[in-house]
Design an enzyme around this catalytic site. Structure first.
Site, short mmCIF file in Angstrom:
data_model
loop_
_atom_site.label_atom_id
_atom_site.label_comp_id
_atom_site.label_asym_id
_atom_site.label_seq_id
_atom_site.Cartn_x
_atom_site.Cartn_y
_atom_site.Cartn_z
N LYS A 134 11.09 3.02 0.42
CA LYS A 134 11.02 4.47 0.21
C LYS A 134 11.37 4.86 -1.23
CE LYS A 134 10.92 7.10 3.59
NZ LYS A 134 11.63 7.24 4.83
N CYS A 158 34.69 23.65 28.62
CA CYS A 158 34.07 24.06 27.36
C CYS A 158 32.58 24.31 27.58
CB CYS A 158 34.27 22.99 26.28
SG CYS A 158 33.51 23.50 24.73
N ASP A 169 2.53 10.41 3.48
CA ASP A 169 3.43 11.33 4.15
C ASP A 169 2.62 12.29 5.03
OD1 ASP A 169 5.72 12.54 4.91
OD2 ASP A 169 6.13 13.54 3.01
N GLU A 210 0.85 -1.19 0.00
CA GLU A 210 0.00 0.00 0.00
C GLU A 210 0.88 1.24 0.00
OE1 GLU A 210 -0.97 -1.65 3.89
OE2 GLU A 210 -1.26 0.41 4.58
N CYS A 221 38.94 24.54 19.37
CA CYS A 221 37.48 24.61 19.57
C CYS A 221 37.04 26.06 19.37
CB CYS A 221 37.14 24.11 20.97
SG CYS A 221 35.44 24.45 21.43
N CYS A 278 36.89 18.55 20.97
CA CYS A 278 37.44 19.61 21.81
C CYS A 278 37.94 18.97 23.09
CB CYS A 278 36.32 20.62 22.10
SG CYS A 278 36.67 21.63 23.53
N LYS A 304 2.73 4.60 1.17
CA LYS A 304 3.14 5.13 2.46
C LYS A 304 2.79 6.61 2.47
CE LYS A 304 6.97 5.37 5.69
NZ LYS A 304 6.97 6.81 5.96
N CYS A 352 35.67 27.35 23.14
CA CYS A 352 36.51 27.58 24.32
C CYS A 352 37.99 27.69 23.98
CB CYS A 352 36.28 26.46 25.34
SG CYS A 352 37.03 24.90 24.85
N TYR A 407 -4.86 2.15 8.54
CA TYR A 407 -4.04 1.06 7.98
C TYR A 407 -3.53 0.06 9.02
CZ TYR A 407 -0.42 4.50 9.23
OH TYR A 407 0.34 5.42 9.88
S1 IVH Z 1 2.11 0.75 9.14
C1 IVH Z 1 3.09 -1.55 12.54
N1 IVH Z 1 1.25 1.75 6.90
O1 IVH Z 1 5.07 5.60 8.34
C2 IVH Z 1 2.63 -0.72 11.47
N2 IVH Z 1 2.57 3.15 8.30
O2 IVH Z 1 7.90 5.36 8.83
C3 IVH Z 1 3.01 0.68 11.62
N3 IVH Z 1 2.87 5.42 7.47
O3 IVH Z 1 4.87 5.67 11.84
C4 IVH Z 1 2.78 1.54 10.52
N4 IVH Z 1 1.69 5.19 5.64
O4 IVH Z 1 3.13 7.05 10.47
C5 IVH Z 1 1.96 1.98 8.01
N5 IVH Z 1 0.38 2.56 4.92
C6 IVH Z 1 1.08 2.76 6.02
C7 IVH Z 1 1.68 4.01 6.29
C8 IVH Z 1 2.43 4.15 7.45
C9 IVH Z 1 2.41 6.03 6.37
C10 IVH Z 1 3.75 6.05 8.47
C11 IVH Z 1 3.39 5.80 9.92
C12 IVH Z 1 4.63 5.22 10.53
C13 IVH Z 1 5.68 5.70 9.59
C14 IVH Z 1 6.92 4.84 9.65
#
Ligand code: IVH
Length: 715
Positions: free
Chosen positions: A324, A454, A129, A125, A430, A448, A127, A433, A236
């Site tokens: 990512k 310091c 932001d 799925e 440094c 340092c 991710k 200091c 999710y």
């Molecule tokens: S699952 C155990 N699913 O990404 C499961 N996280 O980098 C925990 N996030 O803290 C998260 N989309 O805030 C999951 N489809 C998705 C997500 C997702 C965004 C975020 C979430 C997590 C962070 C980790």
């Protein structure tokens, strides 16, 4: 730098590299978790981490006690009431390349001892932001909403969650009595643009990106402001659930949809890496057409029974990973290089840049890591990076920003170099200091030597002591602590952690009253004293962490607290331990005890011993302990387990689980899993093929059980 492929490494090379990687990763972990100023991107961290893992997999006998295996920690805001999550809000490990995804799947197979022909599914799925939120329902009704915070304690934002249209007040369908739904709060591009137009018209500052706008909108003390901003929520995951309505990830997500939540319609099921990679490419292509920001895709093991067996290590589940998208880059001018001094005296070069927008955020500073990095040399001091191009003031530089990590200068454009640009000379004194700054043999960092004189180090140590994941004193922000630190008035000055706790007493006897000083006022001074007094009782792990011992970040502090249980026992071990002088020396009993803790190796142990052998530290601690009461956190969630606090050794070829799974299981039930038998071992779980460990356990009269009995013991 070209690295030798892992399968070509000799044992000697592997030993050397594991040592270097442990050191580097510990440092980057520390910078990320403790000092909150990462110097490398997640991608670079992950490359090192994965290489470490690959070498360990090839040479399991070389795995170090201080092998890197953890990450992540995020601060919590001050404004909201704090909420302890019933089940930790997990973070995710990252993958950047196909190989990382392959490794993720292989790791799971090994952990669960699954054959390569055993097929199991993954969900994939986008991710999102945004920022994660946990919403709790009891008997269908929304009772509480909390941000992730540091994963264990978040902020109570219930009133604000109630005004988010995507978060139902009352659940539909047939939900369990208790249901904690977890997901991401975000803002669509449309709503973000409309919000910024309104901000502009009203003469208010603009938000730099939808994520900041969503975070700023959710963290409003006045929920009518939140209601004015259009926030969305994708569900999710889940936390506490009284009765699971499904046994797969996809089934659970469907149930959440039936209860009234939005779920991401792009979610799919796959059973191999080829499928997952196809999904990744498809989503990367779709990314620009989506009306919300995403920064990768997430893969999760579909079967919940398998998720449970896999469990998690520290803060990330073993059954999920974030794949990512590549970090964003931009080109700008390097206007100057400043040197910052950290609490351990490390001198860090910081690039001052001509402001530039990268991925919606204006960047003015970026890290230059260290002297070698500026010179174009890798930290081994020999191999070149950037084809040996050095970095000079005036250069046109390529910078990279990934997520929340401090941006970094990754390259320069040589053709644009001004004719008068000269190589940068790293300072040997440094800047704060004026003490000598020394780069020790084998180190990349200048330190340092000013130690206690310091002021930069002293101030940073106090900053660390009061930071959110340490003692966490509200109302003592960056500016205030600097004011106290710089003050020469005896009734005001804070030069060490003890002074924080004596401030109120010193003020009572003084005629210079804090409340008369600009920026303070009677109410805020009272609040500050209350905040300080509220921290006179502190858990052992936080206290150990707050001391700022080198290499003792949050995770190690927790390991130490869990092992010693009482501060006195920890100090006694630290003071009595003798660091081995050569390879034949094993140190004394106290030393052996420290390094017997899973995850604590000799580097960390030496740092602890050094810390307690410094007279100044013990003097400050002696005074500090008159002001604060350190108590041992209870592992209450585990108190009904019959193995809580016990040290367990698994030996022989286990039938029902891999050794890693067995260890993880022991830890889940509050026990400590050790690799060798000693008088401290409480229980040995034996399987066919057990040899010398079994003999030793018998000699020492330790309780011995078989694998099946272990399962009955932990229920
Ligand atoms: S699952 C155990 N699913 O990404 C499961 N996280 O980098 C925990 N996030 O803290 C998260 N989309 O805030 C999951 N489809 C998705 C997500 C997702 C965004 C975020 C979430 C997590 C962070 C980790």
């Amino acid at each position: 730098m070209i690295k030798v492929s892992v399968d070509k490494l000799t044992e000697i090379e592997a030993t050397r590299e594991l040592k270097q990687l442990a050191k580097k990763l510990a440092r980057h972990n520390y910078l990320y978790n403790t000092e909150d100023r990462p110097e490398i991107s997640d991608a670079e961290y992950d490359i090192m981490w994965q290489r470490n893992l690959a070498i360990e997999q090839r040479f399991p006998e070389l795995i170090r006690k201080d092998s890197p295996s953890f990450r992540i920690a995020g601060p919590i805001l001050e404004k909201f009431e704090k909420v302890t999550h019933k089940t930790t809000m997990l973070s995710l490990d990252n993958a950047f390349r196909k190989q990382d995804v392959d490794d993720f799947v292989d790791r799971i197979r090994r952990f669960l001892r699954l054959n390569s022909d055993y097929l199991f599914d993954f969900t994939a799925e986008p991710k999102i932001d945004g920022l994660s939120l946990s919403v709790r329902y009891e008997n269908r009704r929304l009772v509480n909403a909390a941000t992730r915070g540091d994963g264990m304690i978040g902020e109570n934002v219930t009133e604000n969650a109630r005004v988010v249209a995507d978060i139902p007040d009352v659940l539909q369908g047939n939900p369990p009595d208790v249901l904690e739904v977890r997901g991401e709060i975000y803002m669509t591009h449309n709503d973000f643009n409309a919000l910024n137009r309104r901000q502009q018209e009203a003469g208010n500052p603009l938000f730099s990106n939808p994520r900041n706008a969503a975070a700023g909108s959710l963290r409003q003390l006045d929920s009518s402001v939140t209601a004015d901003r259009v926030l969305r929520f994708f569900a999710y995951a889940w936390g506490e659930v009284s009765k699971m309505p499904a046994d797969t990830q996809i089934g659970m997500i469907d149930c959440l949809h039936c209860y009234g939540f939005n779920i991401n319609s792009l979610t799919r099921l796959f059973h191999d890496v080829t499928g997952l990679m196809g999904f990744y490419n498809e989503i990367e292509e779709k990314r620009a057409t989506l009306d919300y920001d995403i920064d990768g895709v997430v893969y999760k093991v579909n079967e919940i029974a398998l998720q449970n067996r896999l469990g998690f290590s520290f803060r990330s589940p073993r059954w999920a990973i974030a794949h990512k998208f590549p970090a964003e880059k931009a080109i700008t001018i390097l206007q100057n290089i400043d040197i910052q001094v950290g609490r351990t005296g490390a001198l860090t070069p910081v690039a001052r840049l001509k402001p530039i927008t990268v991925g919606g955020v204006v960047v003015t500073n970026a890290t230059l890591h260290n002297e070698d990095y500026i010179r174009g040399v890798d930290s081994d001091g020999i191999s070149s990076i950037r084809n040996g191009r050095d970095i000079r003031i005036g250069d046109t530089v390529v910078i990279q920003r990934a997520g929340d990590v401090i941006p970094q200068v990754i390259d320069i454009i040589l053709e644009n170099r001004p004719f008068d640009a000269v190589p940068y000379v790293f300072p040997h004194i440094c800047p704060v200091c004026s003490s000598r700054a020394v780069r020790e043999e084998g180190e990349a960092i200048y330190r340092c030597q000013g130690g206690l004189i310091c002021s930069a180090q002293a101030l940073e140590r106090i900053r660390h002591f009061i930071s959110r994941n340490a003692v966490d004193i509200e109302g003592l922000g960056d500016e205030r602590i600097e004011f106290f630190f710089r003050s020469e008035d005896e009734s005001i000055t804070i030069k060490s952690p003890v002074d924080i706790f004596t401030l109120e007493r010193r003020q009572k006897e003084s005629i210079t009253k804090l409340e008369r000083i600009e920026g303070f006022g009677a109410v805020s001074v009272r609040k500050l004293y209350d905040a300080i007094n509220a921290r006179r009782k502190i858990t052992l792990s936080r206290f150990i962490f707050s001391l700022g011992i080198r290499y003792v970040g949050e995770v190690n502090a927790r390991r130490l607290a869990r092992h010693y249980l009482h501060y006195d026992a920890f100090v006694e071990a630290a003071k009595n331990a003798k660091v081995p002088q050569d390879r034949r020396d094993n140190g004394n009993k106290a030393w052996q005890d420290i390094i017997s803790i899973e995850g604590i190796g000799s580097t960390v142990a030496s740092a602890i011993v050094d810390f307690y052998s410094e007279k100044h530290n013990t003097e400050v601690l002696c005074k500090l302990l008159k002001e604060v009461n350190v108590f041992n956190e209870e592992y209450s969630a585990l108190s009904n387990s019959s193995v809580v606090g016990k040290t367990i050794v698994f030996t022989g070829g286990l039938r029902r689980m891999s050794r890693d799974e067995a260890k993880a299981m022991a830890e889940r039930f509050g026990a400590k899993a050790a690799s060798s038998i000693s008088t401290k071992t409480d229980l040995v779980v034996v399987a066919p093929g057990a040899g010398s460990k079994l003999t030793k356990a018998k000699e020492l009269g330790i309780r011995i059980i078989e694998e099946d009995e272990w399962f009955s013991l932990v229920g």
